[in-house]
Design a protein around this motif. Structure first.
Motif, PDB file in Angstrom:
ATOM      1  N   LEU A   1      21.511  -2.748   3.226  1.00  0.00           N
ATOM      2  CA  LEU A   1      22.952  -2.842   3.418  1.00  0.00           C
ATOM      3  C   LEU A   1      23.695  -2.223   2.239  1.00  0.00           C
ATOM      4  CD1 LEU A   1      25.359  -3.818   5.037  1.00  0.00           C
ATOM      5  CD2 LEU A   1      25.138  -6.052   3.926  1.00  0.00           C
ATOM      6  N   GLU A   2      23.203  -2.512   1.027  1.00  0.00           N
ATOM      7  CA  GLU A   2      23.840  -1.919  -0.148  1.00  0.00           C
ATOM      8  C   GLU A   2      23.763  -0.395  -0.104  1.00  0.00           C
ATOM      9  OE1 GLU A   2      22.008  -3.538  -3.567  1.00  0.00           O
ATOM     10  OE2 GLU A   2      22.858  -5.545  -3.327  1.00  0.00           O
ATOM     11  N   GLU A   3      22.629   0.127   0.365  1.00  0.00           N
ATOM     12  CA  GLU A   3      22.480   1.575   0.479  1.00  0.00           C
ATOM     13  C   GLU A   3      23.450   2.138   1.511  1.00  0.00           C
ATOM     14  OE1 GLU A   3      20.840   5.375  -0.260  1.00  0.00           O
ATOM     15  OE2 GLU A   3      20.738   3.471  -1.363  1.00  0.00           O
ATOM     16  N   VAL A   4      23.606   1.391   2.637  1.00  0.00           N
ATOM     17  CA  VAL A   4      24.551   1.833   3.670  1.00  0.00           C
ATOM     18  C   VAL A   4      25.973   1.830   3.132  1.00  0.00           C
ATOM     19  CG1 VAL A   4      25.571   1.227   5.903  1.00  0.00           C
ATOM     20  CG2 VAL A   4      23.098   1.172   5.611  1.00  0.00           C
TER      21      VAL A   4
ATOM     22  N   ILE B   1       0.839  -1.203   0.000  1.00  0.00           N
ATOM     23  CA  ILE B   1       0.000   0.000   0.000  1.00  0.00           C
ATOM     24  C   ILE B   1       0.877   1.256   0.000  1.00  0.00           C
ATOM     25  CG2 ILE B   1      -1.634   1.330   1.387  1.00  0.00           C
ATOM     26  CD1 ILE B   1      -2.916  -1.313   2.209  1.00  0.00           C
ATOM     27  N   ALA B   2       1.956   1.236   0.807  1.00  0.00           N
ATOM     28  CA  ALA B   2       2.860   2.383   0.853  1.00  0.00           C
ATOM     29  C   ALA B   2       3.471   2.643  -0.522  1.00  0.00           C
ATOM     30  CB  ALA B   2       3.957   2.139   1.888  1.00  0.00           C
ATOM     31  N   GLU B   3       3.762   1.563  -1.257  1.00  0.00           N
ATOM     32  CA  GLU B   3       4.318   1.715  -2.592  1.00  0.00           C
ATOM     33  C   GLU B   3       3.287   2.306  -3.541  1.00  0.00           C
ATOM     34  OE1 GLU B   3       6.185  -1.073  -6.188  1.00  0.00           O
ATOM     35  OE2 GLU B   3       5.522  -1.969  -4.285  1.00  0.00           O
ATOM     36  N   LEU B   4       2.017   1.824  -3.429  1.00  0.00           N
ATOM     37  CA  LEU B   4       0.974   2.271  -4.346  1.00  0.00           C
ATOM     38  C   LEU B   4       0.619   3.749  -4.143  1.00  0.00           C
ATOM     39  CD1 LEU B   4      -1.346  -0.888  -4.284  1.00  0.00           C
ATOM     40  CD2 LEU B   4       0.143  -0.144  -6.154  1.00  0.00           C
ATOM     41  N   VAL B   5       0.675   4.212  -2.893  1.00  0.00           N
ATOM     42  CA  VAL B   5       0.293   5.615  -2.650  1.00  0.00           C
ATOM     43  C   VAL B   5       1.440   6.574  -2.971  1.00  0.00           C
ATOM     44  CG1 VAL B   5      -1.385   4.976  -0.888  1.00  0.00           C
ATOM     45  CG2 VAL B   5       0.965   5.565  -0.208  1.00  0.00           C
ATOM     46  N   GLY B   6       2.650   6.038  -3.265  1.00  0.00           N
ATOM     47  CA  GLY B   6       3.726   6.919  -3.727  1.00  0.00           C
ATOM     48  C   GLY B   6       4.854   7.152  -2.751  1.00  0.00           C
ATOM     49  N   LEU B   7       4.947   6.356  -1.675  1.00  0.00           N
ATOM     50  CA  LEU B   7       6.052   6.537  -0.741  1.00  0.00           C
ATOM     51  C   LEU B   7       7.333   5.946  -1.338  1.00  0.00           C
ATOM     52  CD1 LEU B   7       4.377   5.700   2.691  1.00  0.00           C
ATOM     53  CD2 LEU B   7       5.044   7.937   1.824  1.00  0.00           C
ATOM     54  N   GLU B   8       8.475   6.507  -0.953  1.00  0.00           N
ATOM     55  CA  GLU B   8       9.754   6.011  -1.413  1.00  0.00           C
ATOM     56  C   GLU B   8      10.088   4.680  -0.751  1.00  0.00           C
ATOM     57  OE1 GLU B   8      12.597   9.016  -0.656  1.00  0.00           O
ATOM     58  OE2 GLU B   8      11.901  10.333  -2.280  1.00  0.00           O
ATOM     59  N   SER B   9      11.123   4.007  -1.255  1.00  0.00           N
ATOM     60  CA  SER B   9      11.469   2.667  -0.800  1.00  0.00           C
ATOM     61  C   SER B   9      11.755   2.631   0.693  1.00  0.00           C
ATOM     62  CB  SER B   9      12.670   2.150  -1.587  1.00  0.00           C
ATOM     63  OG  SER B   9      13.065   0.887  -1.101  1.00  0.00           O
ATOM     64  N   GLN B  10      12.538   3.584   1.176  1.00  0.00           N
ATOM     65  CA  GLN B  10      12.871   3.569   2.605  1.00  0.00           C
ATOM     66  C   GLN B  10      11.642   3.787   3.462  1.00  0.00           C
ATOM     67  OE1 GLN B  10      15.812   2.877   4.011  1.00  0.00           O
ATOM     68  NE2 GLN B  10      16.629   2.429   1.971  1.00  0.00           N
ATOM     69  N   ASP B  11      10.732   4.683   3.036  1.00  0.00           N
ATOM     70  CA  ASP B  11       9.500   4.908   3.789  1.00  0.00           C
ATOM     71  C   ASP B  11       8.586   3.678   3.731  1.00  0.00           C
ATOM     72  OD1 ASP B  11      10.147   7.417   4.688  1.00  0.00           O
ATOM     73  OD2 ASP B  11       9.367   8.413   2.897  1.00  0.00           O
TER      74      ASP B  11
ATOM     75  N   ALA C   1       6.120  -0.819   6.874  1.00  0.00           N
ATOM     76  CA  ALA C   1       5.988  -2.259   7.080  1.00  0.00           C
ATOM     77  C   ALA C   1       6.545  -2.677   8.430  1.00  0.00           C
ATOM     78  CB  ALA C   1       6.701  -2.994   5.948  1.00  0.00           C
ATOM     79  N   THR C   2       7.697  -2.123   8.812  1.00  0.00           N
ATOM     80  CA  THR C   2       8.311  -2.473  10.101  1.00  0.00           C
ATOM     81  C   THR C   2       7.459  -1.987  11.258  1.00  0.00           C
ATOM     82  OG1 THR C   2      10.494  -2.291   9.060  1.00  0.00           O
ATOM     83  CG2 THR C   2      10.415  -2.276  11.456  1.00  0.00           C
ATOM     84  N   ALA C   3       6.883  -0.787  11.162  1.00  0.00           N
ATOM     85  CA  ALA C   3       6.025  -0.272  12.236  1.00  0.00           C
ATOM     86  C   ALA C   3       4.815  -1.185  12.433  1.00  0.00           C
ATOM     87  CB  ALA C   3       5.582   1.152  11.909  1.00  0.00           C
ATOM     88  N   LEU C   4       4.206  -1.669  11.339  1.00  0.00           N
ATOM     89  CA  LEU C   4       3.042  -2.565  11.450  1.00  0.00           C
ATOM     90  C   LEU C   4       3.429  -3.885  12.087  1.00  0.00           C
ATOM     91  CD1 LEU C   4       1.261  -1.897   8.045  1.00  0.00           C
ATOM     92  CD2 LEU C   4       0.319  -1.498  10.324  1.00  0.00           C
ATOM     93  N   SER C   5       4.596  -4.461  11.698  1.00  0.00           N
ATOM     94  CA  SER C   5       4.990  -5.736  12.287  1.00  0.00           C
ATOM     95  C   SER C   5       5.287  -5.587  13.775  1.00  0.00           C
ATOM     96  CB  SER C   5       6.209  -6.298  11.554  1.00  0.00           C
ATOM     97  OG  SER C   5       7.330  -5.439  11.714  1.00  0.00           O
TER      98      SER C   5
END
Length: 568
Positions: free
Chosen positions: A152-155, A26-36, A41-45
């Protein structure tokens, strides 16, 4: 109200994974960036695990309200959420978090950048409807591992950029250090050049003074001989001269006397510039001095149609009686001022007055005339050697342009000030202020400064205020002098060779004998943060400022001494 996109329930562990995937999609569909997306997803889990850990399930509703994705999690079976660890962690991953409904509802808000929204609400719902059933936990774990690998790749990418940036900063630092070192070498070279130029200027000034002194002495002898011979020719025992011869010999004598006066002025000025003026103060009757000047100069004034008067106010006699000053120097100053005023006043009056300024502890002499006056642009230039104000009256009068410069030099030597005020066509007023201290206020004062010029100015300012003045060109010499002849107060420059002013003050504070000597600091910078001693500006320092600071320092030192004695 917003638009509900979808909802889900969390009853077991598999549901946590499913809601996590749903939230990311859903976050992807509404236009949030990858990190967001990962943050949502982590907040929901975290909140889903929090609910299962408390033995309760939860209902999750996804809602889109304008530019915000709102996720509402209702805990079932009466579970109490409050500020649990999972809620706190989720709060750091989203923009807003709120508890409500008796601490059984958690609302998560994530703002959606308007420019990133690409799908319509119907398109988002249709995409969600095509989602496959929840996958196994192993698939979800693989997905999380892929996310971690991506993170990790981003880091690693950011770390590489940071390393590159650090290398650039280090290179820039090395370049700046090299440039600063080069600049410092240039500054050192410039200082060396300035020292050499200063030495050359001092040598030139000394050579100039020797020249004037030698020339003056060499000229005096033949001029005195000429004047003596003229007096013999014109004397009563000489052979008679014709009218023309008498006139010519008289002119020769007058010219010789003019040259002798000029030579005397040159010699006196050379002596003043070399610092060899040594005031010899004595008790001086101001009334007698003024009357003597009036009687001496009055005939010339009357011959020119000018009245010369002198007035000494009653407070001079009543309050101070006599001045403690070098009588010869004071007389020379006033004579030069009066002669100048008479020379440039054709009609009217020249008036000498004397009064006391109690606030400044000074006698104020004024010489006012009704003469031609001085244009504003020449008021300071008249104190330059050989300068004469251009004008028709200047052509009629004799002068060398040395009277006023010499008068100011003498004024400085006796610790006074000399200023002019004038308006063209209305006259000129010269104001001479001289300290009248009969007894010095303080005993010995030490002036510690590497600038010989400032030491000379300070000595002149301290004339009549201090019984004795010692001078030191650096901190080492100052310590030696203080141990030999302890001063009552010391005037310290902060910038000195060998041992600077700050180090000198520290040495004094650590010495059992010198620690009680009060100090006043002079500096090119008037503000010295953290400096415990009074600080005076070196440039533009006035005599009243200096004396008041020294009085305060001596007074405060006496108070501290009394306190220490009482304590002991």
């Amino acid at each position: 109200m917003g638009e509900v996109l979808t909802s889900a329930e969390i009853r077991r562990d598999q549901d946590v994974f499913a809601v996590r995937q749903l939230g990311r999609r859903i976050a992807e569909l509404v236009g949030l960036e990858s990190q967001d997306q990962i943050r949502v997803a982590t907040a929901l889990s975290e909140i889903g695990r929090e609910a299962l850990g408390r033995g309760a399930g939860s209902t999750v509703v996804f809602d889109l309200r304008e530019d915000r994705l709102v996720i509402t999690v209702d805990y079932l079976d009466g579970a109490d959420v409050r500020e649990s660890e999972g809620v706190q962690l989720a709060g750091r991953l989203v923009d807003e978090i709120a508890l409500s409904a008796g601490d059984r509802r958690v609302t998560l808000v994530k703002r959606v950048p308007e420019h990133r929204r690409r799908r319509s609400l119907d398109g988002i719902r249709a995409e969600l409807a095509r989602l496959s059933p929840p996958t196994a936990a192993l698939d979800v774990l693989r997905e999380q591992n892929r996310e971690l690998a991506g993170t990790l790749e981003e880091v690693l990418r950011l770390n590489a950029e940071l390393t590159e940036t650090n290398q650039g900063v280090l290179a820039l630092y090395n370049q700046l250090s090299a440039e600063l070192e080069e600049t410092n070498r240039g500054v050192v070279a410039l200082y060396a050049e300035l020292d050499e130029k200063s030495s050359q200027l001092r040598q030139a000034a000394e050579a100039r003074q020797r020249f004037w002194a030698n020339v003056s002495h060499e000229l005096r002898l033949p001029l005195n001989s000429i004047i003596g011979l003229v007096r013999l020719l014109l004397g009563s025992g000489a052979e008679p001269l014709t009218g023309e011869q008498h006139h010519q010999v008289t002119l020769i004598g007058a010219s010789a006397e003019t040259l002798l006066a000029l030579v005397g002025e040159l010699l006196d000025l050379a002596k003043a510039e070399s610092g060899r003026l040594d005031p010899q103060p004595s008790m001086v009757d101001v009334v007698a001095l003024a009357e003597g000047l009036r009687m001496t100069l009055q005939p010339a004034g009357r011959a020119d149609g000018v009245t010369l008067s002198a007035h000494v106010s009653a407070d001079v006699a009543d309050e101070i009686g006599e001045m403690f000053v070098d009588e010869t120097m004071l007389t020379t100053i006033l004579r030069n001022l009066l002669s100048n005023a008479l020379k440039f006043t054709e009609q009217g009056e020249v008036r000498l007055t004397a009064a006391v300024d109690p606030a400044m502890a000074e006698v104020v002499f004024t010489v006012a005339d009704t003469g031609v006056g001085i244009p504003p642009e020449h008021l300071e230039r008249v104190f330059e050697e050989f300068f004469q104000v251009p004008g028709p009256l200047q052509l009629k009068t004799k002068g060398t342009g040395l009277g006023l410069p010499y008068a100011r030099r003498l004024t400085e030597a006796i610790g006074g000030t000399l200023e002019l005020a004038s308006r063209p066509g209305e006259g000129t007023t010269a104001t001479l202020r001289v300290p009248h201290r009969v007894t010095p206020e303080v005993g010995r004062v030490l002036v510690a400064d590497d600038d010989a010029g400032f030491r000379a100015v300070a000595r002149q300012m301290l004339f009549g205020f201090a019984a004795a003045v010692d001078e030191a060109a650096d901190g080492v010499e100052a310590l030696t002098l203080m141990r030999e002849r302890p001063p009552e107060v010391v005037l310290v420059d902060l910038l000195m060779p060998r041992l600077d002013g700050t180090a000198l003050l520290h040495r004094m504070a650590e010495d059992d004998v010198l620690c009680g000597i009060p100090a006043v600091v002079v500096s090119v910078v008037s503000e010295q943060p953290g400096e415990p001693h009074p600080v005076l500006p070196k440039h533009g320092l006035r005599r009243d400022q200096l004396l008041e600071a020294l009085r305060e320092a001596v007074r405060d030192g006496s108070v501290e001494g009394d306190r220490g004695g009482a304590h002991d």
